[in-house]
Design a protein around this motif. Structure first.
Motif, PDB file in Angstrom:
ATOM      1  N   UNK A 143       0.827  -1.211   0.000  1.00 27.83           N
ATOM      2  CA  UNK A 143       0.000   0.000   0.000  1.00 27.83           C
ATOM      3  C   UNK A 143       0.858   1.256   0.000  1.00 27.83           C
ATOM      4  N   UNK A 144       2.123   1.145   0.404  1.00 27.04           N
ATOM      5  CA  UNK A 144       3.022   2.293   0.401  1.00 27.04           C
ATOM      6  C   UNK A 144       3.640   2.541  -0.963  1.00 27.04           C
ATOM      7  N   UNK A 145       3.578   1.552  -1.848  1.00 25.02           N
ATOM      8  CA  UNK A 145       4.150   1.690  -3.188  1.00 25.02           C
ATOM      9  C   UNK A 145       3.251   2.570  -4.042  1.00 25.02           C
ATOM     10  N   UNK A 146       3.832   3.461  -4.811  1.00 29.72           N
ATOM     11  CA  UNK A 146       3.006   4.268  -5.737  1.00 29.72           C
ATOM     12  C   UNK A 146       2.428   3.370  -6.822  1.00 29.72           C
TER      13      UNK A 146
END
Length: 84
Positions: free
Chosen positions: A77-80
């Motif tokens: 979820x932190x990955x663009x």
């Protein structure tokens, strides 16, 4: 595992604390994805899925697998996201 008095006390305490409605590891596994989604959303999992919460808290193996799942989900979820 050596059956020392402390180990025996722990095993007896766990046996006495068991309940007929406890989840098995397999039953927990079928619900853990929903539990993870609720956890990430900040929802009250203790109220919605109390048996899953209890199993993850008391079963070291399942608890460790759940924590690994949460690490992976948070990393994803932190990955663009790439726009197609």
């Amino acid at each position: 595992m050596t059956l020392t008095p402390p180990v025996l006390r722990t095993l007896v305490a766990r046996a006495l604390a068991s309940r007929p409605d406890e989840l098995s590891c397999g039953d927990c596994e079928t619900c853990v994805d929903r539990f993870a989604e609720m956890t990430l959303a900040g929802l009250d999992t203790r109220e919605a899925l109390p048996l899953v919460e209890e199993h993850l808290r008391t079963c070291r193996c399942c608890g460790e697998e759940f924590e690994a799942l949460m690490v992976a989900l948070r990393a994803c979820s932190a990955q663009p996201h790439a726009d197609g």
